[in-house]
Design a protein around this motif. Structure first.
Motif, PDB file in Angstrom:
ATOM      1  N   GLY A  25       0.825  -1.208   0.000  1.00  0.00           N
ATOM      2  CA  GLY A  25       0.000   0.000   0.000  1.00  0.00           C
ATOM      3  C   GLY A  25       0.856   1.252   0.000  1.00  0.00           C
ATOM      4  N   LEU A  26       1.945   1.238   0.766  1.00  0.00           N
ATOM      5  CA  LEU A  26       2.865   2.373   0.776  1.00  0.00           C
ATOM      6  C   LEU A  26       3.447   2.603  -0.610  1.00  0.00           C
ATOM      7  N   GLY A  27       3.843   1.525  -1.264  1.00  0.00           N
ATOM      8  CA  GLY A  27       4.397   1.665  -2.613  1.00  0.00           C
ATOM      9  C   GLY A  27       3.393   2.239  -3.598  1.00  0.00           C
ATOM     10  N   LEU A  28       2.140   1.842  -3.474  1.00  0.00           N
ATOM     11  CA  LEU A  28       1.108   2.329  -4.389  1.00  0.00           C
ATOM     12  C   LEU A  28       0.838   3.821  -4.221  1.00  0.00           C
ATOM     13  N   VAL A  29       0.804   4.304  -2.970  1.00  0.00           N
ATOM     14  CA  VAL A  29       0.531   5.740  -2.795  1.00  0.00           C
ATOM     15  C   VAL A  29       1.769   6.578  -3.119  1.00  0.00           C
ATOM     16  N   LEU A  30       2.951   6.042  -2.899  1.00  0.00           N
ATOM     17  CA  LEU A  30       4.158   6.784  -3.265  1.00  0.00           C
ATOM     18  C   LEU A  30       4.251   6.959  -4.783  1.00  0.00           C
ATOM     19  N   ALA A  31       3.639   6.033  -5.531  1.00  0.00           N
ATOM     20  CA  ALA A  31       3.621   6.142  -6.992  1.00  0.00           C
ATOM     21  C   ALA A  31       2.626   7.203  -7.462  1.00  0.00           C
ATOM     22  N   ARG A  32       1.832   7.723  -6.540  1.00  0.00           N
ATOM     23  CA  ARG A  32       0.858   8.771  -6.838  1.00  0.00           C
ATOM     24  C   ARG A  32       1.093   9.926  -5.878  1.00  0.00           C
ATOM     25  N   PRO A  33       2.125  10.700  -6.090  1.00  0.00           N
ATOM     26  CA  PRO A  33       2.531  11.729  -5.117  1.00  0.00           C
ATOM     27  C   PRO A  33       1.431  12.714  -4.755  1.00  0.00           C
ATOM     28  N   LYS A  34       0.629  13.120  -5.731  1.00  0.00           N
ATOM     29  CA  LYS A  34      -0.416  14.104  -5.443  1.00  0.00           C
ATOM     30  C   LYS A  34      -1.413  13.555  -4.432  1.00  0.00           C
ATOM     31  N   LEU A  35      -1.880  12.333  -4.659  1.00  0.00           N
ATOM     32  CA  LEU A  35      -2.815  11.714  -3.723  1.00  0.00           C
ATOM     33  C   LEU A  35      -2.164  11.479  -2.365  1.00  0.00           C
ATOM     34  N   PHE A  36      -0.884  11.111  -2.381  1.00  0.00           N
ATOM     35  CA  PHE A  36      -0.169  10.856  -1.132  1.00  0.00           C
ATOM     36  C   PHE A  36      -0.119  12.121  -0.280  1.00  0.00           C
ATOM     37  N   TRP A  37       0.228  13.252  -0.894  1.00  0.00           N
ATOM     38  CA  TRP A  37       0.314  14.506  -0.142  1.00  0.00           C
ATOM     39  C   TRP A  37      -1.061  14.958   0.319  1.00  0.00           C
ATOM     40  N   LEU A  38      -2.057  14.820  -0.536  1.00  0.00           N
ATOM     41  CA  LEU A  38      -3.417  15.169  -0.125  1.00  0.00           C
ATOM     42  C   LEU A  38      -3.877  14.281   1.033  1.00  0.00           C
ATOM     43  N   GLY A  39      -3.510  12.999   0.959  1.00  0.00           N
ATOM     44  CA  GLY A  39      -3.908  12.054   1.991  1.00  0.00           C
ATOM     45  C   GLY A  39      -3.253  12.310   3.338  1.00  0.00           C
ATOM     46  N   MET A  40      -2.205  13.145   3.356  1.00  0.00           N
ATOM     47  CA  MET A  40      -1.530  13.463   4.611  1.00  0.00           C
ATOM     48  C   MET A  40      -2.200  14.615   5.355  1.00  0.00           C
ATOM     49  N   ILE A  41      -3.044  15.389   4.676  1.00  0.00           N
ATOM     50  CA  ILE A  41      -3.628  16.574   5.309  1.00  0.00           C
ATOM     51  C   ILE A  41      -4.607  16.218   6.435  1.00  0.00           C
ATOM     52  N   PRO A  42      -5.597  15.321   6.195  1.00  0.00           N
ATOM     53  CA  PRO A  42      -6.527  15.002   7.289  1.00  0.00           C
ATOM     54  C   PRO A  42      -5.840  14.424   8.534  1.00  0.00           C
ATOM     55  N   PRO A  43      -4.898  13.448   8.412  1.00  0.00           N
ATOM     56  CA  PRO A  43      -4.262  12.956   9.626  1.00  0.00           C
ATOM     57  C   PRO A  43      -3.388  14.006  10.308  1.00  0.00           C
ATOM     58  N   LEU A  44      -2.889  14.983   9.540  1.00  0.00           N
ATOM     59  CA  LEU A  44      -2.120  16.066  10.156  1.00  0.00           C
ATOM     60  C   LEU A  44      -3.017  16.884  11.076  1.00  0.00           C
ATOM     61  N   ILE A  45      -4.229  17.197  10.594  1.00  0.00           N
ATOM     62  CA  ILE A  45      -5.179  17.954  11.405  1.00  0.00           C
ATOM     63  C   ILE A  45      -5.561  17.163  12.654  1.00  0.00           C
ATOM     64  N   THR A  46      -5.883  15.880  12.451  1.00  0.00           N
ATOM     65  CA  THR A  46      -6.288  15.045  13.584  1.00  0.00           C
ATOM     66  C   THR A  46      -5.137  14.852  14.565  1.00  0.00           C
ATOM     67  N   SER A  47      -3.912  14.724  14.049  1.00  0.00           N
ATOM     68  CA  SER A  47      -2.746  14.535  14.925  1.00  0.00           C
ATOM     69  C   SER A  47      -2.537  15.737  15.836  1.00  0.00           C
ATOM     70  N   VAL A  48      -2.698  16.937  15.284  1.00  0.00           N
ATOM     71  CA  VAL A  48      -2.561  18.143  16.107  1.00  0.00           C
ATOM     72  C   VAL A  48      -3.574  18.127  17.241  1.00  0.00           C
ATOM     73  N   LEU A  49      -4.810  17.758  16.917  1.00  0.00           N
ATOM     74  CA  LEU A  49      -5.861  17.680  17.939  1.00  0.00           C
ATOM     75  C   LEU A  49      -5.503  16.653  19.005  1.00  0.00           C
ATOM     76  N   MET A  50      -5.034  15.473  18.580  1.00  0.00           N
ATOM     77  CA  MET A  50      -4.716  14.413  19.529  1.00  0.00           C
ATOM     78  C   MET A  50      -3.519  14.783  20.409  1.00  0.00           C
ATOM     79  N   VAL A  51      -2.530  15.452  19.832  1.00  0.00           N
ATOM     80  CA  VAL A  51      -1.370  15.863  20.619  1.00  0.00           C
ATOM     81  C   VAL A  51      -1.792  16.870  21.687  1.00  0.00           C
ATOM     82  N   VAL A  52      -2.664  17.796  21.321  1.00  0.00           N
ATOM     83  CA  VAL A  52      -3.162  18.768  22.304  1.00  0.00           C
ATOM     84  C   VAL A  52      -3.872  18.061  23.447  1.00  0.00           C
ATOM     85  N   LEU A  53      -4.720  17.083  23.106  1.00  0.00           N
ATOM     86  CA  LEU A  53      -5.438  16.339  24.138  1.00  0.00           C
ATOM     87  C   LEU A  53      -4.482  15.540  25.017  1.00  0.00           C
TER      88      LEU A  53
END
Length: 272
Positions: A25-53
């Motif tokens: 799965g990692l190899g498949l998303v790395l082959a699609r850089p645009k989707l990979f970078w877009l896919g990192m945005i939601p967990p980044l937002i959630t991670s900030v929230l979880m770190v604060v908590l």
């Protein structure tokens, strides 16, 4: 082609199959850089929230432990050990709950992105399944209901692991193992959602027959994902790969093609 009669894989082999699907799965998303970078945005937002908590929990941990173990104040050194154990187990239970709810929240935030990642993976190995017909209102109600059930179940698991962690001597180890195993299974149930929904399996009861009989493969996939998602910075990188790997996992459990280059339908081979 990598089509099996039942798509089942058990035992140690099943565990390694699950790990391998995450790596693919990692190899498949790395082959699609645009989707990979877009896919990192939601967990980044959630991670900030979880770190604060988590920071808030750390700042108030002493007060919470004192409230739970006030009766041990007169126990001397034994009381200190009990309070330390309760503190460690409480943090572990909180992390378990955060990781499980992290997946639910992140999938909700990034639904269009993860649906696209899952579709691209499906298209890589065969024709896309026909889209199920579901009214928008019914879909929203179902998602809210399923998310609520998942959060409730996650809370129950976290409380159970907290209770197990209080067992003298072996409690902490048992709690850590239990949280990984149970968390891994819950993680698979959540993150396979986009691929299962595409196949018309909208309700939890509809999905259960697909997941049954693949315990080893689910753990091989789910436990590493669970531990990786418990690390805030790593979680941002892993989540898109986990969605892609989960699509492969669904294909494997259903006996569908997962071999390299099988049934590739995207124009030009790979998406951008």
């Amino acid at each position: 082609m990598a089509r099996g009669a039942t798509g089942r894989s058990g035992g140690v082999g099943g565990v390694f199959t699950g790990i391998g699907l995450l790596a693919r799965g990692l190899g498949l998303v790395l082959a699609r850089p645009k989707l990979f970078w877009l896919g990192m945005i939601p967990p980044l937002i959630t991670s900030v929230l979880m770190v604060v908590l988590l920071v808030m929990l750390g700042m108030n941990l002493g007060s919470i432990v004192d409230a739970l173990t006030g009766f041990t104040q007169a126990w001397g050194d034994v009381g200190s050990v009990v309070r330390a154990v309760v503190g460690v187990v409480l943090v572990g239970a909180a992390v378990l709950l955060m990781v499980l709810t992290f997946t639910t929240i992140t999938l909700a935030l990034g639904d269009p992105i993860y649906e696209q990642i899952s579709r691209r993976v499906d298209a890589e190995f065969g024709p896309l399944p026909p889209e199920p017909s579901e009214p928008v209102g019914a879909m929203v109600g179902r998602v809210v209901r399923q998310s609520g059930a998942t959060i409730g179940l996650s809370l129950l698991v976290a409380v159970g692991c907290f209770a197990v962690g209080l067992i003298p001597v072996v409690g902490s180890v048992l709690a850590a193992v239990s949280s990984a195993l149970l968390g891994g299974r819950l993680m698979v149930r959540e993150i396979t959602g986009p691929a299962l929904e595409r196949r018309g399996l909208l309700e939890t009861a509809d999905r259960r027959p697909v997941l049954q009989g693949h315990g080893a493969m689910m753990l091989g996939f789910g436990v590493p994902v669970f531990w990786l998602l418990s690390i805030p910075g790593v979680a941002v990188l892993v989540f898109p790969a986990a969605v892609a790997g989960a699509t492969l996992l669904v294909r494997r459990m259903r006996g569908e093609d997962t071999g390299p280059g099988a049934g590739r339908t995207e124009k030009g081979g790979r998406g951008k």
